[in-house]
Motif scaffolding. Structure first.
Motif, mmCIF file in Angstrom:
data_model
loop_
_atom_site.group_PDB
_atom_site.id
_atom_site.type_symbol
_atom_site.label_atom_id
_atom_site.label_comp_id
_atom_site.label_asym_id
_atom_site.label_seq_id
_atom_site.Cartn_x
_atom_site.Cartn_y
_atom_site.Cartn_z
ATOM 1 N N ASN A 171 44.233 2.648 -16.389
ATOM 2 C CA ASN A 171 44.663 3.362 -17.829
ATOM 3 C C ASN A 171 44.291 5.003 -17.550
ATOM 4 O O ASN A 171 43.658 5.602 -18.430
ATOM 5 C CB ASN A 171 43.906 2.801 -18.980
ATOM 6 C CG ASN A 171 44.523 1.615 -19.332
ATOM 7 O OD1 ASN A 171 45.769 1.007 -19.105
ATOM 8 N ND2 ASN A 171 43.561 0.528 -19.866
ATOM 9 N N GLY B 38 46.351 7.492 -17.335
ATOM 10 C CA GLY B 38 47.372 8.273 -17.562
ATOM 11 C C GLY B 38 48.089 8.821 -16.376
ATOM 12 O O GLY B 38 47.971 8.506 -15.103
ATOM 13 N N SER C 87 40.839 15.872 -15.227
ATOM 14 C CA SER C 87 40.307 15.339 -16.627
ATOM 15 C C SER C 87 38.979 14.568 -16.372
ATOM 16 O O SER C 87 38.672 14.287 -15.359
ATOM 17 C CB SER C 87 41.558 14.471 -17.162
ATOM 18 O OG SER C 87 41.836 13.169 -16.310
ATOM 19 N N THR D 287 38.411 11.723 -17.471
ATOM 20 C CA THR D 287 38.779 10.339 -16.978
ATOM 21 C C THR D 287 38.837 10.211 -15.502
ATOM 22 O O THR D 287 38.561 9.388 -14.754
ATOM 23 C CB THR D 287 39.836 9.782 -17.757
ATOM 24 O OG1 THR D 287 39.802 9.965 -18.999
ATOM 25 C CG2 THR D 287 40.118 8.338 -17.389
ATOM 26 N N GLN E 110 41.171 22.658 -21.999
ATOM 27 C CA GLN E 110 40.161 22.151 -22.839
ATOM 28 C C GLN E 110 40.149 21.166 -23.984
ATOM 29 O O GLN E 110 39.355 20.734 -24.742
ATOM 30 C CB GLN E 110 39.756 23.453 -23.698
ATOM 31 C CG GLN E 110 39.149 24.701 -22.772
ATOM 32 C CD GLN E 110 38.462 25.951 -23.772
ATOM 33 O OE1 GLN E 110 37.647 25.572 -24.621
ATOM 34 N NE2 GLN E 110 38.928 27.234 -23.484
ATOM 35 N N ASN E 111 41.821 20.923 -24.113
ATOM 36 C CA ASN E 111 42.046 19.817 -24.982
ATOM 37 C C ASN E 111 42.267 18.525 -24.409
ATOM 38 O O ASN E 111 42.705 17.468 -24.947
ATOM 39 C CB ASN E 111 43.486 20.303 -25.634
ATOM 40 C CG ASN E 111 44.769 20.257 -24.677
ATOM 41 O OD1 ASN E 111 44.364 20.393 -23.534
ATOM 42 N ND2 ASN E 111 45.916 20.557 -25.307
ATOM 43 N N ARG E 112 41.873 18.439 -23.109
ATOM 44 C CA ARG E 112 41.668 17.095 -22.394
ATOM 45 C C ARG E 112 40.846 15.875 -23.221
ATOM 46 O O ARG E 112 39.858 16.572 -23.828
ATOM 47 C CB ARG E 112 41.283 17.059 -20.910
ATOM 48 C CG ARG E 112 42.204 17.762 -20.085
ATOM 49 C CD ARG E 112 43.423 16.866 -19.716
ATOM 50 N NE ARG E 112 44.104 17.559 -18.737
ATOM 51 C CZ ARG E 112 45.611 17.042 -18.183
ATOM 52 N NH1 ARG E 112 45.701 15.945 -18.752
ATOM 53 N NH2 ARG E 112 46.070 17.301 -17.210
ATOM 54 N N LYS E 113 41.337 14.898 -23.204
ATOM 55 C CA LYS E 113 40.530 13.963 -23.842
ATOM 56 C C LYS E 113 39.039 13.797 -23.025
ATOM 57 O O LYS E 113 38.871 13.775 -21.898
ATOM 58 C CB LYS E 113 41.316 12.500 -23.611
ATOM 59 C CG LYS E 113 40.551 11.174 -24.425
ATOM 60 C CD LYS E 113 41.551 10.001 -24.398
ATOM 61 C CE LYS E 113 40.906 8.879 -25.241
ATOM 62 N NZ LYS E 113 41.515 7.768 -25.138
ATOM 63 N N HIS E 114 37.942 13.638 -24.063
ATOM 64 C CA HIS E 114 36.594 13.445 -23.693
ATOM 65 C C HIS E 114 36.105 15.000 -23.188
ATOM 66 O O HIS E 114 34.972 14.918 -22.611
ATOM 67 C CB HIS E 114 36.350 12.494 -22.612
ATOM 68 C CG HIS E 114 36.913 10.913 -22.866
ATOM 69 N ND1 HIS E 114 36.407 10.487 -24.242
ATOM 70 C CD2 HIS E 114 37.605 10.270 -22.214
ATOM 71 C CE1 HIS E 114 37.039 9.398 -24.284
ATOM 72 N NE2 HIS E 114 38.153 9.178 -23.246
ATOM 73 N N MET E 115 36.575 16.177 -23.185
ATOM 74 C CA MET E 115 36.276 17.145 -22.947
ATOM 75 C C MET E 115 35.340 17.784 -23.984
ATOM 76 O O MET E 115 35.515 17.529 -25.420
ATOM 77 C CB MET E 115 37.394 18.258 -22.804
ATOM 78 C CG MET E 115 38.041 18.354 -21.290
ATOM 79 S SD MET E 115 36.977 18.648 -19.714
ATOM 80 C CE MET E 115 36.472 20.569 -20.296
#
Length: 359
Positions: A88, A90, A118, A120, A138-143
């Motif tokens: 998972n 992406g 990222s 991930t 900066q808007n990546r998940k978990h950043m």
């Protein structure tokens, strides 16, 4: 027969990678474009590339030699990378995982731009004993959130047990994510024109700039001797681009084995000459790409008469007029070689011309 588009979604190895060449530690993944402006459902537009319109490739490259190790053709929704994504990750991270599949768990270091990077992906690579570094959105998940406003030259950072996210203010904000660098700064000999002081950069930014240009450098070298021509069939352009990449890899491997420096253009011409010499038939001596005249069987014939003339036909002997072993002179002969289309004396010039490389 052209393979169906679904068959091209897999990574396309150019050679048996580990038997012919194994890469050095640093690897880079970036996008490359093959110029194509015709109708094509998966044609892409990237404004930062030299060829803005065309077929997009995800390219894995060795930073040390510039050898292209692998690539994946972007085919839109038919690029079924997600079906192979068992973690998972992406879409973009799955592309990286697919290209790096033969090189995971072997201690390599990967550099990517913000299209791929990222938290991930970095965590996945670290679990497979592979370091990573790259710019990140900066808007990546978990950043982590960087809410502090920075002045030029200032830095802000966040870290976890394995990852370091650092924000550095240059002319604009630069955000890096790395699993192999510290948050240290490096002083460069370059002078800042506004402050008249030495430029200071984060270590990860310096290494990123040093390693990241391998794919763009390969595209630049190919642009000077590109064998593709204007064509309505996209798969023909892709085929000839693959040949160009193979030649580029051959030149890079040649450079690693030989100390003598040879430009890519000269290497390209030498390969053409050797192919013509071995497999081609050259009908004119004025073609200087090879010595095919030394490889085939040739027989002398009489020079044909000119229309309406009663005189015996004659042509200037090529060997007598171009020899370097004695004084060159003009000598007419009534015999010629029809395959090479040159006049030659039967004895001894015909034999000399078809046996000796230089005369």
């Amino acid at each position: 027969m052209i393979p169906p588009r679904a068959a091209m979604t897999q990574a396309t190895p150019l050679v048996k990678r580990q038997s012919q060449f194994y890469p050095f530690q640093n690897l880079v993944i970036d996008e490359s474009m093959i110029l194509f402006k015709g109708r094509l459902s998966f044609k892409q537009y990237i404004k930062t590339k030299k060829h803005r319109f065309g077929i997009k490739l995800y390219v894995l490259c060795d930073c040390e030699t510039g050898i292209v190790l692998d690539f994946i053709i972007y085919c839109g929704k038919d690029t079924n990378i997600k079906a192979e994504d068992k973690n998972n990750l992406g879409t973009t991270a799955a592309v990286v995982a697919k290209l790096l599949e033969p090189y995971l768990n072997k201690g390599h270091s990967l550099y990517t731009d913000n299209f791929y990077t990222s938290p991930t992906l970095s965590t996945f690579l670290l679990q497979h004993k592979t370091n990573s570094c790259g710019t990140v959105r900066q808007n990546r998940k978990h950043m982590p959130v960087f809410d502090k406003k920075l002045k030029q030259g200032d830095t802000d950072w966040r870290s976890s047990e394995n990852l370091l996210a650092i924000k550095w203010k240059d002319r604009r904000d630069v955000v890096m994510l790395t699993s192999m660098h510290e948050k240290g700064m490096v002083t460069l000999p370059k002078i800042n024109r506004s402050t008249y002081e030495n430029v200071i950069k984060p270590l990860c930014v310096l290494e990123y700039n040093r390693q990241m240009g391998a794919v763009d450098r390969s595209d630049m070298m190919l642009s000077s001797v590109d064998c593709t021509r204007k064509c309505l069939k996209w798969y023909k352009k892709l085929f000839f681009h693959s040949i160009d990449i193979t030649l580029l890899n051959a030149h890079a491997m040649f450079s690693t084995r030989h100390t003598k420096k040879t430009s890519f253009a000269n290497f390209h011409l030498a390969v053409i000459a050797q192919l013509i010499e071995r497999y081609g038939i050259v009908k004119s001596i004025h073609c200087d790409l090879g010595n095919a005249r030394l490889q085939n069987r040739h027989f002398p014939v009489s020079v044909p008469r000119k229309p309406g003339s009663t005189k015996v036909g004659s042509r200037r002997c090529w060997v007598c007029s171009h020899t370097k072993q004695k004084q060159a002179k003009r000598k007419e002969s009534s015999y010629m070689c029809p395959e090479c289309d040159v006049g030659l004396c039967v004895v001894p010039c015909f034999k000399i011309y078809h046996i000796e490389a230089t005369f």
